[in-house]
Design a protein around this motif. Structure first.
Motif, PDB file in Angstrom:
ATOM      1  N   ARG A 232      -3.237  -1.733   7.779  1.00  0.00           N
ATOM      2  CA  ARG A 232      -3.596  -0.520   7.038  1.00  0.00           C
ATOM      3  C   ARG A 232      -2.577   0.555   7.354  1.00  0.00           C
ATOM      4  O   ARG A 232      -1.852   0.468   8.350  1.00  0.00           O
ATOM      5  N   CYS A 233      -2.525   1.561   6.532  1.00  0.00           N
ATOM      6  CA  CYS A 233      -1.567   2.655   6.725  1.00  0.00           C
ATOM      7  C   CYS A 233      -1.824   3.372   8.052  1.00  0.00           C
ATOM      8  O   CYS A 233      -2.967   3.654   8.409  1.00  0.00           O
TER       9      CYS A 233
ATOM     10  N   ARG B  90       4.635   0.305   1.404  1.00  0.00           N
ATOM     11  CA  ARG B  90       4.805  -0.449   2.647  1.00  0.00           C
ATOM     12  C   ARG B  90       4.034  -1.759   2.557  1.00  0.00           C
ATOM     13  O   ARG B  90       2.962  -1.828   1.967  1.00  0.00           O
TER      14      ARG B  90
ATOM     15  N   GLY C 214      -0.858  -8.825   9.002  1.00  0.00           N
ATOM     16  CA  GLY C 214      -1.732  -7.659   9.095  1.00  0.00           C
ATOM     17  C   GLY C 214      -2.412  -7.476  10.436  1.00  0.00           C
ATOM     18  O   GLY C 214      -3.298  -6.651  10.561  1.00  0.00           O
TER      19      GLY C 214
ATOM     20  N   CYS D  63       1.743   4.306   1.718  1.00  0.00           N
ATOM     21  CA  CYS D  63       1.581   4.949   3.021  1.00  0.00           C
ATOM     22  C   CYS D  63       2.562   6.103   3.142  1.00  0.00           C
ATOM     23  O   CYS D  63       3.776   5.885   3.106  1.00  0.00           O
TER      24      CYS D  63
ATOM     25  N   ARG E 157       0.863  -1.187   0.000  1.00  0.00           N
ATOM     26  CA  ARG E 157       0.000   0.000   0.000  1.00  0.00           C
ATOM     27  C   ARG E 157       0.897   1.233   0.000  1.00  0.00           C
ATOM     28  O   ARG E 157       2.017   1.200   0.514  1.00  0.00           O
TER      29      ARG E 157
ATOM     30  N   VAL F  79       1.717  -3.953   4.333  1.00  0.00           N
ATOM     31  CA  VAL F  79       0.796  -3.850   5.472  1.00  0.00           C
ATOM     32  C   VAL F  79       0.567  -5.193   6.172  1.00  0.00           C
ATOM     33  O   VAL F  79      -0.095  -5.242   7.200  1.00  0.00           O
TER      34      VAL F  79
ATOM     35  N   ASN G  59       2.574   0.164  10.018  1.00  0.00           N
ATOM     36  CA  ASN G  59       1.425   0.183   9.101  1.00  0.00           C
ATOM     37  C   ASN G  59       0.837  -1.219   9.051  1.00  0.00           C
ATOM     38  O   ASN G  59       0.814  -1.864   8.010  1.00  0.00           O
ATOM     39  N   CYS G  60       0.356  -1.704  10.162  1.00  0.00           N
ATOM     40  CA  CYS G  60      -0.092  -3.090  10.269  1.00  0.00           C
ATOM     41  C   CYS G  60      -1.563  -3.237   9.886  1.00  0.00           C
ATOM     42  O   CYS G  60      -2.453  -2.753  10.581  1.00  0.00           O
TER      43      CYS G  60
END
Length: 152
Positions: A105-106, A94, A119, A89, A87, A96, A102-103
């Protein structure tokens, strides 16, 4: 005898501290697939990248600059045989699925002591599915204590 033992106590204590530090460092090392390589191999070639080589269109370097609107080269792209999901970010690509900042999602940061496993932020010190590192499962009937699989 007691005098000799007292003279050797500092040396013995130092040796024990060194052994413990080496042992704990190996248990909580950052041995993830995400940290080993400096690039992501894209699962399917990118048609939108202008490249002379097909190989270059299938590799994205870690930290590649991107723009979420104009030049988004990593918007939901699967890489490394599904082990990475890229993604854009804050203007950089990055993963994700494995980036603790940024686990999933950003901007979703894992707490201190947690790692990003597929994630999701996970406490690898006590999780039997991710004991010590991501995807290290403890044997059935064993629990995870301080990142090690032990007996229940």
């Amino acid at each position: 005898m007691a005098c000799t033992l007292l003279n050797r106590a500092p040396m013995l204590s130092l040796l024990i501290l060194i052994l413990l530090s080496l042992h704990s460092h190996s248990a909580f090392s950052n041995d993830t697939e995400d940290d080993e390589d400096d690039q992501y191999v894209v699962d399917s070639p990118l048609a939108n990248l202008r490249s002379r080589s097909r190989f270059l269109a299938t590799v994205i370097k870690k930290g590649t600059r991107c723009d979420p609107i104009a030049h988004n080269v990593c918007n939901g792209i699967s890489a490394n045989n599904g082990a990475s999901l890229l993604r854009c970010c804050k203007k950089h690509c990055r993963n994700v699925l494995g980036d603790k900042n940024n686990c999933g999602r950003c901007g979703n940061k894992c707490k201190h002591g947690q790692r990003c496993c597929s994630g999701t932020c996970v406490d690898t010190a006590y999780n039997v599915e991710h004991c010590g590192k991501c995807n290290k499962k403890c044997a059935r009937g064993h629990k995870c204590e301080f990142g090690y699989c032990g007996y229940a």
